[in-house]
Each structure stands twice: as structure tokens, then as C-alpha cells.
Design a protein around this motif. Structure first.
Motif, short mmCIF file in Angstrom:
data_model
loop_
_atom_site.label_atom_id
_atom_site.label_comp_id
_atom_site.label_asym_id
_atom_site.label_seq_id
_atom_site.Cartn_x
_atom_site.Cartn_y
_atom_site.Cartn_z
N LEU A 1 113.35 19.34 36.89
CA LEU A 1 112.30 18.59 37.57
C LEU A 1 112.56 17.10 37.48
N LYS A 2 113.01 16.64 36.31
CA LYS A 2 113.29 15.22 36.11
C LYS A 2 114.38 14.74 37.07
N GLY A 3 115.45 15.53 37.19
CA GLY A 3 116.53 15.15 38.09
C GLY A 3 116.09 15.12 39.53
N THR A 4 115.26 16.09 39.92
CA THR A 4 114.77 16.14 41.30
C THR A 4 113.87 14.96 41.61
N VAL A 5 112.97 14.63 40.68
CA VAL A 5 112.05 13.51 40.89
C VAL A 5 112.83 12.20 41.02
N GLY A 6 113.83 12.03 40.16
CA GLY A 6 114.65 10.82 40.23
C GLY A 6 115.39 10.71 41.55
N ALA A 7 115.97 11.82 42.00
CA ALA A 7 116.70 11.82 43.27
C ALA A 7 115.74 11.57 44.43
N ALA A 8 114.56 12.22 44.39
CA ALA A 8 113.59 12.06 45.48
C ALA A 8 113.12 10.62 45.58
N TRP A 9 112.84 10.00 44.44
CA TRP A 9 112.38 8.60 44.46
C TRP A 9 113.46 7.70 45.05
N PHE A 10 114.69 7.90 44.66
CA PHE A 10 115.78 7.08 45.17
C PHE A 10 115.92 7.26 46.68
N ILE A 11 115.88 8.50 47.14
CA ILE A 11 116.06 8.80 48.56
C ILE A 11 114.91 8.25 49.39
N LEU A 12 113.68 8.46 48.94
CA LEU A 12 112.52 7.98 49.69
C LEU A 12 112.51 6.46 49.77
N SER A 13 112.85 5.80 48.68
CA SER A 13 112.89 4.33 48.71
C SER A 13 114.01 3.84 49.62
N LEU A 14 115.12 4.57 49.66
CA LEU A 14 116.22 4.19 50.55
C LEU A 14 115.79 4.29 52.01
N ALA B 1 112.59 20.98 44.71
CA ALA B 1 113.66 20.49 45.58
C ALA B 1 113.31 20.70 47.05
N ALA B 2 112.73 21.86 47.37
CA ALA B 2 112.32 22.14 48.75
C ALA B 2 111.25 21.14 49.19
N PHE B 3 110.29 20.88 48.30
CA PHE B 3 109.21 19.93 48.63
C PHE B 3 109.78 18.53 48.86
N GLY B 4 110.67 18.09 47.98
CA GLY B 4 111.24 16.76 48.12
C GLY B 4 112.04 16.61 49.40
N ASN B 5 112.79 17.65 49.77
CA ASN B 5 113.57 17.60 51.00
C ASN B 5 112.67 17.57 52.23
N ARG B 6 111.61 18.38 52.22
CA ARG B 6 110.67 18.38 53.34
C ARG B 6 109.99 17.02 53.49
N LEU B 7 109.63 16.43 52.35
CA LEU B 7 108.96 15.13 52.39
C LEU B 7 109.89 14.06 52.94
N ALA B 8 111.13 14.05 52.48
CA ALA B 8 112.10 13.06 52.97
C ALA B 8 112.38 13.26 54.46
N ALA B 9 112.52 14.52 54.88
CA ALA B 9 112.77 14.81 56.29
C ALA B 9 111.59 14.37 57.16
N LEU B 10 110.37 14.60 56.66
CA LEU B 10 109.18 14.18 57.40
C LEU B 10 109.14 12.66 57.54
N LEU B 11 109.47 11.96 56.47
CA LEU B 11 109.46 10.50 56.52
C LEU B 11 110.51 9.99 57.51
N ILE B 12 111.66 10.63 57.54
CA ILE B 12 112.71 10.23 58.49
C ILE B 12 112.23 10.46 59.92
N ARG B 13 111.57 11.60 60.16
CA ARG B 13 111.06 11.88 61.51
C ARG B 13 110.03 10.84 61.94
N LEU B 14 109.14 10.48 61.03
CA LEU B 14 108.07 9.53 61.36
C LEU B 14 108.59 8.13 61.60
N LEU B 15 109.58 7.71 60.81
CA LEU B 15 110.06 6.33 60.90
C LEU B 15 111.23 6.15 61.86
N TYR B 16 112.05 7.20 62.01
CA TYR B 16 113.29 7.04 62.78
C TYR B 16 113.37 7.93 64.02
#
Length: 240
Positions: A210-223, A130-145
Motif C-alpha cells: 500500500l505504501k508503494g502504491t500511495v507513493g507512486a500514485a501521488w507522484f503520478i497525479l502531481s505529474l 493499484a486499480a483505484f490509483g490507475n482509474r483515478l489517474a486515467a480519469l484526471l488525464i481524461r478531464l484535463l487532457y
């Protein structure tokens, strides 16, 4: 804002949080909060009854979805100046609510996000995936937005008029990132505030597996990516 006159509504989505909701409600600063809404999604363990006995206004939302619960609570809030969103599992500490309110009341922010990664948290409180997924999403937001954030934590606050302008629509866990993306695109000031984080009481519906986290991360990153390309085609400026 005059801190003595600010109306603060707290929205707490719940689903089978009987073990923790009492502690969450007891820790809310009574001198600050004017309205507490527990939005319950068909709990079978007595969560709504506990919340009602402790003075919260319970709203039954039979349709599942974290974002849907938040939107239902927002729509039912009684003329607030600021709305706070908080989970009912006692992983965040309601007593730290003033930390989120301060930048808004002082006029330095329109939206504040509680970062679970900014303070030393209890070991294992946030699973590594969960920590990794949140860091990755936050990094992507910083880079794109552009906004410099580290986490997409659920403990957050925003001016009520700003939330109305954002016209949030996501009904699942994408709701949390939708607020950040739309807020950034419309020029609102987003400030991150370090908050404490502890192991939740009870089992997580998403990050507990892990399955729930991966599913949520994929949805968030694609969004995040979909919003970027949609608004780039409409002339969104590149982040500074």
C-alpha cells in the motif's frame, strides 16, 4: 505499414525476475518480434543469464528506475519501426502483442496502451489500491487532457519515430504517464486496447504494498497536474 516488413523491438525491464522471464520470452510471437532487449537492473537471481540463454539481448543498467530502464532499452533498439514495452513478471501475456500492434500497423494509432481493466482479469491480479490509483489517474488525464483511457498499464507499443519526437525523460514510474501526456499534447493518436491480466510471478516492487502504491500514485497525479498547468500557460487548448 506493411505488416510483413515492420520491425518490432520489445523492451523488457527486469529486476530479479528469474521465476518468470523464461515464460515471458517463450510466449513472445517469434514471427512478429525482430529484437528483444532485456534491460536488467543488477538482478541477483540469474535473470540476465536466463534471458541471454533464451536469445534475448541483455543490457545491464545499474541505475535503478523503471523509466530509466525503458529509455536505455529504447536507445539500444536496432532500427525499429515499433517499440513494445512489457514487464518481465508474466502478469501481461506476451502472446497478446498482436492486439497492441494492430492499430499501429493499420494506421489508426501512434501509441497503443494495454488496459488491464478492459477484460475480465483474474481476481486479485491487480490489487484494489493499484486499480483505484490507475482509474483515478486515467480519469484526471481524461478531464484535463482529453484522451479516453482507463488504465496506465505497462504493456504498450508506439511508433519509434513518435517516441523519438516525445523526448521522454522521466526515469521512474512517471515515465508511463509522461508518454501519454506528451503524446496527447503533441497531437499523436493514442488508442487503448483491452488485454488480459494475471497475478504476477514474484513480489511487485511498487503495487505489492500500500505504501508503494500511495507513493507512486501521488507522484503520478502531481505529474499530471504539473504538466497541465505548465502547458496551459503556454496556450494548451482545452480537451474536447
Amino acid at each position: 505499414m506493411n505488416p510483413d516488413q515492420v520491425r518490432v523491438s520489445v523492451v523488457i525491464p527486469t529486476y530479479n525476475e528469474a521465476q518468470s522471464i523464461g515464460r515471458v520470452l517463450a510466449d513472445l510471437p517469434a514471427n512478429i518480434v525482430t529484437d528483444v532487449l532485456v534491460v536488467d537492473s543488477n538482478s541477483s537471481d540469474g535473470t540476465p543469464e536466463i534471458a541471454s540463454k533464451m536469445g534475448a539481448r541483455v543490457i545491464h543498467e545499474p541505475r535503478r528506475g523503471y523509466g530509466r530502464a525503458c529509455l536505455t532499452g529504447l536507445a539500444a533498439a536496432t532500427n525499429p519501426d515499433v517499440v513494445v514495452f512489457l514487464d518481465g513478471d508474466y502478469s501481461d501475456r506476451p502472446a497478446e502483442l498482436p492486439l497492441l500492434l494492430a492499430p499501429i500497423i493499420d494506421g489508426r494509432a501512434d501509441i497503443t496502451l494495454g488496459s488491464r481493466l478492459g477484460k475480465q482479469s483474474i481476481r486479485g491480479a491487480l490489487p484494489w489500491h493499484a486499480a483505484f490509483g490507475n482509474r483515478l489517474a486515467a480519469l484526471l488525464i481524461r478531464l484535463l487532457y482529453g484522451p479516453r483511457i482507463t488504465d496506465l498499464g505497462p504493456f504498450r507499443a508506439a511508433r519509434a519515430d513518435v517516441l523519438r519526437q516525445l523526448e521522454l525523460q522521466e526515469t521512474t514510474y512517471g515515465w508511463a504517464v509522461e508518454m501519454i501526456l506528451k503524446g496527447t499534447l503533441r497531437g499523436f493518436r493514442i488508442v487503448e486496447v483491452p488485454v488480459s491480466y494475471y497475478p504476477r510471478i514474484g513480489k511487485s516492487k511498487i503495487s505489492g504494498t500500500l505504501k508503494g502504491t500511495v507513493g507512486a500514485a501521488w507522484f503520478i497525479l502531481s505529474l499530471i497536474v504539473r504538466y497541465y498547468f505548465r502547458h496551459r500557460s503556454a496556450g494548451m487548448p482545452r480537451p474536447a
